[in-house]
Scaffold this motif. Structure first.
Motif, PDB file in Angstrom:
ATOM      1  N   LEU A   1      40.952 -42.026  -5.696  1.00 43.98           N
ATOM      2  CA  LEU A   1      41.311 -42.992  -4.662  1.00 43.98           C
ATOM      3  C   LEU A   1      42.705 -43.503  -4.997  1.00 43.98           C
ATOM      4  N   ASN A   2      43.632 -43.304  -4.078  1.00 37.46           N
ATOM      5  CA  ASN A   2      45.021 -43.700  -4.273  1.00 37.46           C
ATOM      6  C   ASN A   2      45.373 -44.681  -3.163  1.00 37.46           C
ATOM      7  N   GLY A   3      45.838 -45.881  -3.526  1.00 38.56           N
ATOM      8  CA  GLY A   3      46.080 -46.877  -2.490  1.00 38.56           C
ATOM      9  C   GLY A   3      47.284 -47.748  -2.749  1.00 38.56           C
ATOM     10  N   THR A   4      47.772 -48.365  -1.692  1.00 38.43           N
ATOM     11  CA  THR A   4      48.845 -49.342  -1.757  1.00 38.43           C
ATOM     12  C   THR A   4      48.447 -50.560  -0.944  1.00 38.43           C
ATOM     13  N   LEU A   5      48.497 -51.729  -1.576  1.00 37.52           N
ATOM     14  CA  LEU A   5      48.195 -52.978  -0.894  1.00 37.52           C
ATOM     15  C   LEU A   5      49.471 -53.794  -0.756  1.00 37.52           C
ATOM     16  N   SER A   6      49.632 -54.417   0.403  1.00 34.22           N
ATOM     17  CA  SER A   6      50.730 -55.352   0.616  1.00 34.22           C
ATOM     18  C   SER A   6      50.133 -56.682   1.053  1.00 34.22           C
ATOM     19  N   SER A   7      50.982 -57.656   1.322  1.00 33.85           N
ATOM     20  CA  SER A   7      50.485 -58.970   1.690  1.00 33.85           C
ATOM     21  C   SER A   7      49.728 -58.968   3.012  1.00 33.85           C
ATOM     22  N   SER A   8      49.895 -57.920   3.812  1.00 32.25           N
ATOM     23  CA  SER A   8      49.243 -57.913   5.122  1.00 32.25           C
ATOM     24  C   SER A   8      48.530 -56.612   5.478  1.00 32.25           C
ATOM     25  N   ALA A   9      48.561 -55.617   4.592  1.00 34.32           N
ATOM     26  CA  ALA A   9      48.008 -54.319   4.975  1.00 34.32           C
ATOM     27  C   ALA A   9      47.545 -53.535   3.755  1.00 34.32           C
ATOM     28  N   VAL A  10      46.887 -52.416   4.024  1.00 40.74           N
ATOM     29  CA  VAL A  10      46.480 -51.483   2.978  1.00 40.74           C
ATOM     30  C   VAL A  10      46.540 -50.080   3.549  1.00 40.74           C
ATOM     31  N   ASP A  11      46.932 -49.120   2.737  1.00 43.82           N
ATOM     32  CA  ASP A  11      46.839 -47.713   3.133  1.00 43.82           C
ATOM     33  C   ASP A  11      46.561 -46.893   1.891  1.00 43.82           C
ATOM     34  N   GLY A  12      46.060 -45.698   2.102  1.00 42.37           N
ATOM     35  CA  GLY A  12      45.728 -44.892   0.943  1.00 42.37           C
ATOM     36  C   GLY A  12      45.237 -43.504   1.295  1.00 42.37           C
ATOM     37  N   VAL A  13      44.880 -42.791   0.250  1.00 42.32           N
ATOM     38  CA  VAL A  13      44.423 -41.412   0.356  1.00 42.32           C
ATOM     39  C   VAL A  13      43.256 -41.215  -0.603  1.00 42.32           C
ATOM     40  N   ILE A  14      42.258 -40.484  -0.169  1.00 41.17           N
ATOM     41  CA  ILE A  14      41.211 -40.012  -1.071  1.00 41.17           C
ATOM     42  C   ILE A  14      41.370 -38.498  -1.132  1.00 41.17           C
ATOM     43  N   SER A  15      41.605 -37.987  -2.309  1.00 45.66           N
ATOM     44  CA  SER A  15      41.857 -36.553  -2.479  1.00 45.66           C
ATOM     45  C   SER A  15      41.189 -36.054  -3.745  1.00 45.66           C
ATOM     46  N   GLY A  16      41.113 -34.754  -3.869  1.00 45.08           N
ATOM     47  CA  GLY A  16      40.425 -34.174  -5.016  1.00 45.08           C
ATOM     48  C   GLY A  16      41.162 -33.032  -5.646  1.00 45.08           C
ATOM     49  N   VAL A  17      40.741 -32.728  -6.879  1.00 46.37           N
ATOM     50  CA  VAL A  17      41.248 -31.588  -7.628  1.00 46.37           C
ATOM     51  C   VAL A  17      40.052 -30.791  -8.115  1.00 46.37           C
ATOM     52  N   ALA A  18      40.018 -29.509  -7.789  1.00 40.17           N
ATOM     53  CA  ALA A  18      38.955 -28.620  -8.249  1.00 40.17           C
ATOM     54  C   ALA A  18      39.541 -27.658  -9.270  1.00 40.17           C
ATOM     55  N   GLU A  19      39.044 -27.722 -10.492  1.00 39.90           N
ATOM     56  CA  GLU A  19      39.558 -26.909 -11.593  1.00 39.90           C
ATOM     57  C   GLU A  19      38.742 -25.630 -11.712  1.00 39.90           C
ATOM     58  N   THR A  20      39.414 -24.492 -11.730  1.00 38.12           N
ATOM     59  CA  THR A  20      38.727 -23.207 -11.804  1.00 38.12           C
ATOM     60  C   THR A  20      38.170 -22.970 -13.200  1.00 38.12           C
ATOM     61  N   HIS A  21      37.260 -22.030 -13.300  1.00 38.24           N
ATOM     62  CA  HIS A  21      36.767 -21.601 -14.600  1.00 38.24           C
ATOM     63  C   HIS A  21      37.867 -20.823 -15.318  1.00 38.24           C
ATOM     64  N   PRO A  22      37.907 -20.853 -16.663  1.00 38.22           N
ATOM     65  CA  PRO A  22      38.932 -20.100 -17.401  1.00 38.22           C
ATOM     66  C   PRO A  22      38.891 -18.619 -17.034  1.00 38.22           C
ATOM     67  N   THR A  23      40.072 -18.014 -17.001  1.00 38.64           N
ATOM     68  CA  THR A  23      40.146 -16.593 -16.668  1.00 38.64           C
ATOM     69  C   THR A  23      39.556 -15.727 -17.763  1.00 38.64           C
ATOM     70  N   SER A  24      39.508 -16.236 -18.990  1.00 37.38           N
ATOM     71  CA  SER A  24      38.889 -15.531 -20.112  1.00 37.38           C
ATOM     72  C   SER A  24      38.566 -16.548 -21.185  1.00 37.38           C
ATOM     73  N   SER A  25      37.783 -16.127 -22.184  1.00 35.83           N
ATOM     74  CA  SER A  25      37.383 -17.041 -23.253  1.00 35.83           C
ATOM     75  C   SER A  25      38.361 -17.017 -24.415  1.00 35.83           C
ATOM     76  N   GLY A  26      39.337 -16.139 -24.400  1.00 41.85           N
ATOM     77  CA  GLY A  26      40.290 -16.013 -25.492  1.00 41.85           C
ATOM     78  C   GLY A  26      41.404 -17.039 -25.398  1.00 41.85           C
TER      79      GLY A  26
ATOM     80  N   ARG B   1      42.871 -26.420  -7.557  1.00 41.39           N
ATOM     81  CA  ARG B   1      42.964 -26.430  -6.106  1.00 41.39           C
ATOM     82  C   ARG B   1      42.837 -27.868  -5.632  1.00 41.39           C
ATOM     83  N   MET B   2      43.827 -28.363  -4.930  1.00 39.58           N
ATOM     84  CA  MET B   2      43.782 -29.719  -4.400  1.00 39.58           C
ATOM     85  C   MET B   2      43.164 -29.707  -2.999  1.00 39.58           C
ATOM     86  N   PHE B   3      42.409 -30.743  -2.688  1.00 39.59           N
ATOM     87  CA  PHE B   3      41.808 -30.826  -1.354  1.00 39.59           C
ATOM     88  C   PHE B   3      41.817 -32.280  -0.887  1.00 39.59           C
ATOM     89  N   GLY B   4      41.899 -32.438   0.409  1.00 35.14           N
ATOM     90  CA  GLY B   4      41.884 -33.755   1.006  1.00 35.14           C
ATOM     91  C   GLY B   4      40.475 -34.205   1.322  1.00 35.14           C
TER      92      GLY B   4
END
Length: 227
Positions: free
Chosen positions: A187-212, A220-223
């Motif tokens: 949750l990413n937001g900005t508050l001011s004296s009269s308003a608020v706005d923001g974004v909810i976003s995500g990060v999906a981390e892949t499995h390792p390409t190998s164990s070595g 992968r980022m997603f909204g």
């Protein structure tokens, strides 16, 4: 949203998720003698202060929270369609710090661009409870966030949401969590004296390409929503 706002969020999210470099390791950063250093981020020195102490910025942490007190609501649009209303409000200050922040020398590997994205400037860090809810019940949360304030009447924050402790009904459906090693929502937001706005976003981390030692992960980022 503006390009700078998106870049700032993206840098913060990827750094928090520890996705720089191979193998999914943590960012190159550390705490030395009270000075927080980071590869490609700001050089910062934080000093604990009283909530009502006036700082070199010309205002106190209490000035910030007082100017931002009360509920703030804004229309929220879900990335997958539909809309509702988001409401945020702050509680009493837990702790406060004055942060001296400087831009590090460019390493030639994008460090200057990352520092620019997170805006290296002296500021206050204010830990405070934040109540965040949506009218449709997807979120009904209270957690402690760290406000970043450069002015007395405005502050921003980025908070990693604990998906296992949600009181609302939200579930990650923007990606299939089973296909990824880790899914994080911010949750990413900005508050001011009269308003608020923001974004909810995500990060999906892949499995390792190998164990070595040459194994690597990507993100992968997603909204989720914006308001």
């Amino acid at each position: 949203m503006g390009e700078r706002r998106w870049l700032s969020w993206a840098v913060a999210a990827v750094m928090s998720a520890g996705l720089f470099g191979c193998g999914g390791g943590s960012p190159q950063s550390g705490q030395i003698g009270g000075v927080q250093t980071g590869e490609g981020a700001c050089h910062e020195e934080a000093e604990a202060i009283a909530a009502d102490a006036e700082t070199a910025l010309g205002f106190s942490a209490q000035d910030v929270v007082t100017s931002l007190s009360g509920e703030r609501s804004a229309p929220l649009t879900w990335a997958k369609g539909g809309s509702t209303t988001a409401t945020l409000s702050l509680g009493e200050i837990v702790s406060a710090r004055f942060v001296r922040s400087t831009t590090p020398p460019s390493s030639g590997s994008g460090g200057a661009e990352l520092a620019l994205a997170v805006d290296c400037a002296d500021h206050l860090q204010i830990e405070v409870p934040l109540a965040f809810s949506t009218e449709d019940g997807a979120f009904d949360e209270t957690f402690t966030v760290t406000l970043r304030a450069l002015e007395a009447d405005s502050a921003s924050f980025t908070h990693r949401i604990d998906l296992d402790a949600l009181q609302g009904t939200y579930e990650v459906t923007e990606v299939d969590p089973a296909e990824f090693r880790k899914v994080i929502v911010y949750l990413n937001g900005t508050l001011s004296s009269s308003a608020v706005d923001g974004v909810i976003s995500g990060v999906a981390e892949t499995h390792p390409t190998s164990s070595g030692p040459d194994g690597s992960v990507s993100a992968r980022m997603f909204g989720v929503a914006d308001f």
